[in-house]
Motif scaffolding. Structure first.
Motif, PDB file in Angstrom:
ATOM      1  N   SER A  47       6.617  -0.714  -9.953  1.00 12.62           N
ATOM      2  CA  SER A  47       7.111   0.327  -9.582  1.00 12.62           C
ATOM      3  C   SER A  47       6.852  -0.190  -8.380  1.00 12.62           C
ATOM      4  N   LEU A  48       6.223  -0.154  -7.513  1.00 11.55           N
ATOM      5  CA  LEU A  48       6.250  -0.735  -6.504  1.00 11.55           C
ATOM      6  C   LEU A  48       6.660  -2.159  -6.132  1.00 11.55           C
ATOM      7  N   LYS A  49       8.098  -3.181  -7.187  1.00 12.58           N
ATOM      8  CA  LYS A  49       8.525  -4.141  -6.802  1.00 12.58           C
ATOM      9  C   LYS A  49       9.728  -3.812  -7.010  1.00 12.58           C
ATOM     10  N   GLN A  50       9.957  -2.434  -7.582  1.00  6.52           N
ATOM     11  CA  GLN A  50      11.136  -1.779  -7.571  1.00  6.52           C
ATOM     12  C   GLN A  50      11.748  -1.307  -6.201  1.00  6.52           C
ATOM     13  N   ILE A  51      10.721  -0.656  -6.099  1.00  3.65           N
ATOM     14  CA  ILE A  51      11.200   0.544  -5.112  1.00  3.65           C
ATOM     15  C   ILE A  51      11.177  -0.669  -3.275  1.00  3.65           C
ATOM     16  N   GLY A  52       9.900  -1.571  -3.601  1.00  2.00           N
ATOM     17  CA  GLY A  52      10.246  -2.147  -2.682  1.00  2.00           C
ATOM     18  C   GLY A  52      11.402  -3.427  -2.353  1.00  2.00           C
ATOM     19  N   GLU A  53      11.763  -3.543  -3.482  1.00  2.00           N
ATOM     20  CA  GLU A  53      13.155  -4.524  -3.655  1.00  2.00           C
ATOM     21  C   GLU A  53      14.405  -3.623  -3.716  1.00  2.00           C
ATOM     22  N   PHE A  54      14.437  -2.376  -3.742  1.00  6.11           N
ATOM     23  CA  PHE A  54      15.232  -1.373  -3.269  1.00  6.11           C
ATOM     24  C   PHE A  54      15.738  -0.808  -1.663  1.00  6.11           C
ATOM     25  N   VAL A  55      14.144  -1.261  -1.132  1.00  4.64           N
ATOM     26  CA  VAL A  55      14.284  -0.303   0.140  1.00  4.64           C
ATOM     27  C   VAL A  55      14.698  -1.434   0.646  1.00  4.64           C
ATOM     28  N   GLU A  56      14.545  -2.685   0.378  1.00  6.80           N
ATOM     29  CA  GLU A  56      14.473  -4.328   0.872  1.00  6.80           C
ATOM     30  C   GLU A  56      13.656  -4.916   1.846  1.00  6.80           C
ATOM     31  N   SER A  57      12.307  -3.939   1.742  1.00  4.59           N
ATOM     32  CA  SER A  57      11.172  -4.276   2.375  1.00  4.59           C
ATOM     33  C   SER A  57      10.809  -5.860   1.836  1.00  4.59           C
ATOM     34  N   ASP A  58       9.882  -6.034   2.350  1.00  5.29           N
ATOM     35  CA  ASP A  58       8.570  -7.096   1.722  1.00  5.29           C
ATOM     36  C   ASP A  58       7.670  -6.929   1.640  1.00  5.29           C
ATOM     37  N   ARG A  59       6.603  -6.304   1.750  1.00  5.91           N
ATOM     38  CA  ARG A  59       5.671  -6.041   1.188  1.00  5.91           C
ATOM     39  C   ARG A  59       5.347  -3.887   0.873  1.00  5.91           C
ATOM     40  N   SER A  60       4.925  -3.559  -0.125  1.00  5.93           N
ATOM     41  CA  SER A  60       5.002  -2.210  -0.644  1.00  5.93           C
ATOM     42  C   SER A  60       4.007  -2.526  -1.027  1.00  5.93           C
ATOM     43  N   TYR A  61       2.389  -0.784  -0.896  1.00  6.27           N
ATOM     44  CA  TYR A  61       1.708  -1.062  -1.233  1.00  6.27           C
ATOM     45  C   TYR A  61       1.365   0.695  -1.090  1.00  6.27           C
ATOM     46  N   ILE A  62      -0.574   0.512  -2.095  1.00  2.00           N
ATOM     47  CA  ILE A  62      -0.432   1.783  -1.394  1.00  2.00           C
ATOM     48  C   ILE A  62      -2.571   2.315  -0.733  1.00  2.00           C
ATOM     49  N   PHE A  63      -2.428   2.494  -0.346  1.00  2.00           N
ATOM     50  CA  PHE A  63      -3.866   3.013   0.542  1.00  2.00           C
ATOM     51  C   PHE A  63      -4.289   3.643   0.329  1.00  2.00           C
ATOM     52  N   SER A  64      -5.788   3.966  -0.155  1.00  2.00           N
ATOM     53  CA  SER A  64      -6.961   5.796  -0.275  1.00  2.00           C
ATOM     54  C   SER A  64      -7.188   5.624   0.713  1.00  2.00           C
ATOM     55  N   TYR A  65      -7.401   6.818   1.336  1.00  2.00           N
ATOM     56  CA  TYR A  65      -8.035   8.057   2.642  1.00  2.00           C
ATOM     57  C   TYR A  65      -9.336   7.995   2.029  1.00  2.00           C
ATOM     58  N   ASP A  66     -10.616   7.352   2.624  1.00  7.80           N
ATOM     59  CA  ASP A  66     -11.705   7.515   2.620  1.00  7.80           C
ATOM     60  C   ASP A  66     -12.390   9.098   3.846  1.00  7.80           C
ATOM     61  N   LEU A  67     -11.381   9.827   4.083  1.00 11.60           N
ATOM     62  CA  LEU A  67     -12.394  10.778   5.192  1.00 11.60           C
ATOM     63  C   LEU A  67     -13.289  10.902   5.960  1.00 11.60           C
ATOM     64  N   GLU A  68     -14.210  10.651   4.698  1.00 13.16           N
ATOM     65  CA  GLU A  68     -15.505  11.121   4.682  1.00 13.16           C
ATOM     66  C   GLU A  68     -16.762  10.025   5.614  1.00 13.16           C
ATOM     67  N   ASN A  69     -16.188   8.917   5.079  1.00  8.34           N
ATOM     68  CA  ASN A  69     -16.065   8.108   5.994  1.00  8.34           C
ATOM     69  C   ASN A  69     -15.763   7.257   7.406  1.00  8.34           C
ATOM     70  N   ASN A  70     -14.195   7.918   6.882  1.00 10.59           N
ATOM     71  CA  ASN A  70     -13.405   7.482   8.749  1.00 10.59           C
ATOM     72  C   ASN A  70     -12.196   6.154   8.082  1.00 10.59           C
ATOM     73  N   THR A  71     -12.544   6.287   7.098  1.00  9.28           N
ATOM     74  CA  THR A  71     -11.793   4.464   6.431  1.00  9.28           C
ATOM     75  C   THR A  71     -10.773   4.222   5.869  1.00  9.28           C
ATOM     76  N   THR A  72      -9.937   3.476   5.478  1.00  5.79           N
ATOM     77  CA  THR A  72      -9.153   3.229   4.140  1.00  5.79           C
ATOM     78  C   THR A  72      -8.611   1.887   4.394  1.00  5.79           C
TER      79      THR A  72
END
Length: 434
Positions: A47-72
């Motif tokens: 799905s990242l590939k499908q959406i990324g190609e549709f919006v003509e981006s070169d890189r699509s990704y998902i990040f998770s927040y760890d707000l207890e340790n203030n990192t992502t």
């Protein structure tokens, strides 16, 4: 006129693009819904590939927040051909490096940078210093929110050109972010269910072994206790036979008392064994002809003279364990016979078919039961008189078997006139299709 026509054409193209974007999202959503999520990583990457190609981006990704340790951290990434992956370099990134980014996400808004080159020069740890080494010219990130809690974001980088996103496209990307949250949440729930099922299976196996051990132990104890009782009973019988001419009335009464208690102990041991094995029977269930079962019970039951037993014809067939059903009816019939106290005593066994259950009854015209005992008589070792033939376990066995088949049991009685025990067995349990 030309400009007006061109403007309408552009509008039509925008509308057509939005329709195609929505159709793509529906397609992805349908895939998520119909999938068993055994390979969720493949689904998300696709799905990242499908959406990324549709919006003509070169890189699509998902990040998770760890707000207890203030990192992502970057958890999923798709890159178009020729674009260098960055996922390995984007683990445990301090959120202090992206304050504007985090602030927008906490407010439930997208963070959009149309032209990275226009960001301010804000030091080696500034946003521009993070994005430019990755070759990013434009980016948009959409927060992922689960139960009103910020848990991460999806993002789209444009490396080869500056990319723009209108409000409608941003809204569609928000829908995609929510879809990801839902599918990941569904995967977590499925994993919890599988974990619970595994624990349940482990527990059932453990209980099965415990039940088997308990069953073996109950039979062993029964054998070990009954063996000396049989020996005592035999020796006393021999003694009475050999010395019957020499024993006076008191001595004979004493020996009869010993025999009485031996028989009482034997009855008690048998009752405890029967009670303890009600839920441990492992023989396969089968259809049981209740009329045939009652015939067999009466053939092995001592019916006192003057007692008329009436069994209704066409009792229903029941699906379950033969031994349990035999114990159920046998204990109720024997209980009725035990309290027959009239010259013309009668016991009747019958049933009424309800919409969802079979309601059986065992009726007698004996001495009846005081209402104060109605609840107590189903408790183990509770009995109304003190005889060697009564262990005080029979009715507790009956109740345990009825409970085993998810039924209910009750009684109606009037002292001096008789007692009727009723029990209902749900059809969904004892009338299953063969």
């Amino acid at each position: 006129m030309k400009n007006s026509t061109l403007s309408q054409l552009e509008k039509d193209q925008i509308i057509e693009r939005q329709v195609r974007f929505q159709e793509l999202l529906i397609s992805i959503s349908t895939t998520y819904i119909n999938s068993d999520l055994t390979d969720i990583d493949e689904l998300i990457n696709r799905s990242l590939k499908q959406i990324g190609e549709f919006v003509e981006s070169d890189r699509s990704y998902i990040f998770s927040y760890d707000l207890e340790n203030n990192t992502t951290s970057n958890t999923y990434e798709w890159c178009s051909e020729g674009i260098t992956p960055e996922i390995e370099n984007l683990q445990n990134v301090p959120v202090d490096f992206i304050p504007q980014w985090l602030e927008a996400h906490r407010a439930g808004k997208a963070f959009f940078v149309e032209d990275v080159s226009e960001l301010p020069e804000d030091g080696e740890h500034g946003l521009r210093a993070i994005l430019e080494p990755q070759g990013i010219k434009s980016l948009i990130t959409i927060p992922k929110i689960k139960n009103n809690e910020l848990i991460g974001f999806i993002g789209f980088d444009s490396v080869r050109k500056i990319n723009k996103y209108n409000d409608n496209e941003k809204e569609i990307l928000f829908v995609y972010a929510n879809m990801l949250v839902n599918v990941i949440q569904r995967k977590e729930q499925e994993e919890k269910i599988k974990e619970q099922e595994a624990k349940k299976e482990e527990l059932l196996q453990h209980l099965s072994k415990q039940n088997e051990a308990l069953n073996d132990y109950a039979h062993m104890v029964s054998h070990d206790l009954k063996a000396p009782l049989i020996g005592i009973h035999t020796l006393i019988g021999w003694f009475l036979e050999d010395y019957k001419e020499r024993l006076d009335a008191d001595q004979k009464q004493t020996m009869d008392q010993v025999l009485y208690h031996v028989e009482k102990m034997d009855s008690l041991i048998k009752g405890i064994l029967d009670y303890s094995t009600v839920g441990l029977m492992e023989s396969e269930n089968s259809w049981v002809d209740t009329n045939q079962l009652m015939t067999e019970i009466l053939q092995t039951t001592m019916v006192p003279d003057g007692v008329d037993i009436h069994i209704h014809k066409d009792l229903p067939k029941l699906y379950g364990n033969t031994w349990r059903f035999k114990q159920l009816f046998q204990n109720l019939v024997q209980n009725a016979l035990k309290y027959c106290d009239k010259e013309e005593s009668r016991v009747a066994v019958g049933y009424t078919e309800k919409s969802d259950a079979y309601e059986f009854f065992v009726e007698d015209n004996g001495r009846g039961i005081n209402p104060i005992y109605f609840n107590r008589i189903f408790k183990i070792f509770t009995k109304l008189d003190n005889t060697a033939s009564s262990s005080g376990i029979g009715l507790s066995i009956v109740k345990k078997i009825v409970n085993y088949y998810q039924g209910t049991i009750w009684l109606e009685s009037e002292e001096g006139k008789g007692t009727t025990f009723y029990f209902s067995l749900p059809k969904e349990v004892v009338a299953k299709e063969a």
